[in-house]
Design an enzyme around this catalytic site. Structure first.
Site, PDB file in Angstrom:
ATOM      1  N   ASP A 175      -5.671  58.838  36.119  1.00 27.91           N
ATOM      2  CA  ASP A 175      -4.303  59.240  36.449  1.00 27.91           C
ATOM      3  C   ASP A 175      -3.863  60.340  35.475  1.00 27.91           C
ATOM      4  O   ASP A 175      -3.897  60.137  34.262  1.00 27.91           O
ATOM      5  CB  ASP A 175      -3.398  58.001  36.314  1.00 27.91           C
TER       6      ASP A 175
ATOM      7  N   ASP B 254      -1.992  70.594  40.286  1.00 26.16           N
ATOM      8  CA  ASP B 254      -2.383  70.880  41.661  1.00 26.16           C
ATOM      9  C   ASP B 254      -2.360  69.574  42.439  1.00 26.16           C
ATOM     10  O   ASP B 254      -3.384  69.037  42.862  1.00 26.16           O
ATOM     11  CB  ASP B 254      -3.790  71.493  41.634  1.00 26.16           C
TER      12      ASP B 254
HETATM   13  N1  SAM Z   1      -2.025  71.087  47.843  1.00 23.00           N
HETATM   14  C1  SAM Z   1      -3.287  71.113  47.196  1.00 23.00           C
HETATM   15  C2  SAM Z   1      -4.233  72.083  47.794  1.00 23.00           C
HETATM   16  O1  SAM Z   1      -3.805  72.915  48.579  1.00 23.00           O
HETATM   17  O2  SAM Z   1      -5.414  72.100  47.529  1.00 23.00           O
HETATM   18  C3  SAM Z   1      -3.868  69.732  47.144  1.00 23.00           C
HETATM   19  C4  SAM Z   1      -4.804  69.610  45.986  1.00 23.00           C
HETATM   20  S1  SAM Z   1      -5.684  68.163  45.821  1.00 23.00           S
HETATM   21  C5  SAM Z   1      -6.207  67.684  47.359  1.00 23.00           C
HETATM   22  C6  SAM Z   1      -4.387  67.023  45.354  1.00 23.00           C
HETATM   23  C7  SAM Z   1      -5.034  65.937  44.551  1.00 23.00           C
HETATM   24  O3  SAM Z   1      -4.117  65.306  43.664  1.00 23.00           O
HETATM   25  C8  SAM Z   1      -5.627  64.798  45.403  1.00 23.00           C
HETATM   26  O4  SAM Z   1      -7.028  64.876  45.352  1.00 23.00           O
HETATM   27  C9  SAM Z   1      -5.078  63.531  44.757  1.00 23.00           C
HETATM   28  O5  SAM Z   1      -6.032  62.489  44.699  1.00 23.00           O
HETATM   29  C10 SAM Z   1      -4.695  64.037  43.384  1.00 23.00           C
HETATM   30  N2  SAM Z   1      -3.698  63.209  42.680  1.00 23.00           N
HETATM   31  C11 SAM Z   1      -2.593  62.636  43.199  1.00 23.00           C
HETATM   32  N3  SAM Z   1      -1.926  61.953  42.250  1.00 23.00           N
HETATM   33  C12 SAM Z   1      -2.643  62.100  41.084  1.00 23.00           C
HETATM   34  C13 SAM Z   1      -2.457  61.635  39.755  1.00 23.00           C
HETATM   35  N4  SAM Z   1      -1.393  60.862  39.416  1.00 23.00           N
HETATM   36  N5  SAM Z   1      -3.365  61.991  38.817  1.00 23.00           N
HETATM   37  C14 SAM Z   1      -4.446  62.773  39.156  1.00 23.00           C
HETATM   38  N6  SAM Z   1      -4.682  63.243  40.419  1.00 23.00           N
HETATM   39  C15 SAM Z   1      -3.774  62.908  41.362  1.00 23.00           C
END
Ligand code: SAM
EC number: 2.5.1.16
Length: 277
Positions: free
Chosen positions: A137, A155
């Site tokens: 996290d 991101d």
């Molecule tokens: N909008 C972005 C894009 O266009 O590529 C999305 C990037 S990526 C898919 C977003 C990532 O954030 C996901 O893989 C999700 O698992 C991750 N994520 C969500 N909450 C998180 C957290 N608390 N710590 C680390 N990663 C996290």
């Protein structure tokens, strides 16, 4: 029978994607994950029913979350990317010649594995020797690192599920402390049309912490409203005064970012600027 993915954004607004094929589906510990082949935008990553990134237009988002900060900082060497498990942001960061180490902090390893298998053009840089991957996290990770990074890019997915707390001021404070004394943070801060209150709150939170706060826009056709916002918090360098290293930019072979886009992205239309007055 036609395959349709319906992205429900509000009670009154959904987007339909015509799907050629569903390549991968699983319920991970954190979210519903799918990789689909769309007719219009090629392969796409879908999390909890929302398109995250598509082969056709991903470069717009990934160049614009990474390059304004990397071109504003005079010598970005150590970078952290929180979220970003598809690898697109990492790919853009590694193009910058001064970057020596990129730490990816992604909570869901299944996203990394699925994107490495089905979206190689986006995840290709994840195996670069300068990349360290931490599956945890981001909220907890940043608390353990002080005064360490030149640039931190948040991101994240939308503020639902595991990403909810990535939009809180307490998290941005820990990001501030994880940055070096001249560090720069950028977070994706959602749609300037559909998420106005959230964008205003993100800007306010960042402004409470950083001496320089700038929100900028980019077009991302696959996101609701087609315009997307990013909010930058900088401890010393102002992106509006940055000496853009044109020799570096020209070598990057970008498809969206350039020195003029860098300047133009920070010029805000009234419907956005009014959020920050
Ligand atoms: N909008 C972005 C894009 O266009 O590529 C999305 C990037 S990526 C898919 C977003 C990532 O954030 C996901 O893989 C999700 O698992 C991750 N994520 C969500 N909450 C998180 C957290 N608390 N710590 C680390 N990663 C996290």
């Amino acid at each position: 029978m036609e395959l349709i993915l319906t992205e429900k954004h509000t009670d009154g607004y959904s987007v339909n994607w015509k799907i050629k094929e569903t390549l991968h589906v699983e319920q991970t510990k954190y979210q519903h994950l799918a990789i689909v082949e769309t007719y219009e935008f090629g392969r796409a990553l879908v999390l909890d029913g929302i398109i995250q990134t598509t082969v056709k237009d991903e470069y717009m988002y990934h160049e614009m979350i990474a390059l304004p900060a990397l071109m504003t900082h005079p010598n970005p060497q150590k970078v952290m990317v929180i979220g970003g498990g598809d690898g697109g942001t990492i790919r853009e960061v590694l193009k910058h010649p001064s970057v020596q180490q990129v730490d990816l902090v992604e909570i869901d390893e299944k996203v990394i594995l699925a994107c490495q298998k089905y979206l190689p053009e986006i995840s290709c840089a994840l195996t670069d020797s300068r990349v360290r991957i931490f599956v945890e996290d981001g909220i907890e990770y940043v608390q353990r690192h002080k005064d360490k990074y030149d640039v931190i890019l948040i991101d994240s997915s939308d503020p639902i599920g595991p990403a909810t707390n990535l939009f809180h001021e307490s998290f941005y404070k820990n990001v501030y402390e994880a940055l070096k004394t001249d560090g720069i943070m950028v977070c994706q801060s959602e749609s300037p049309l559909f998420n106005r209150e959230l964008l205003g709150n993100v800007h306010k939170s960042v402004k409470n912490l950083f001496p320089i706060t700038r929100t900028y826009l980019a077009t991302v056709p696959t996101y609701i409203s087609g315009f997307w916002s990013f909010t930058m918090g900088s401890k010393r360098y102002d992106p509006l005064n940055a000496e853009i290293p044109l020799d570096v930019v020209n070598r990057l072979k970008t498809k969206y970012y350039n020195a003029d886009i860098h300047k133009g992205a920070f010029v805000l239309p009234e419907y956005v600027a009014e959020l920050f007055r």
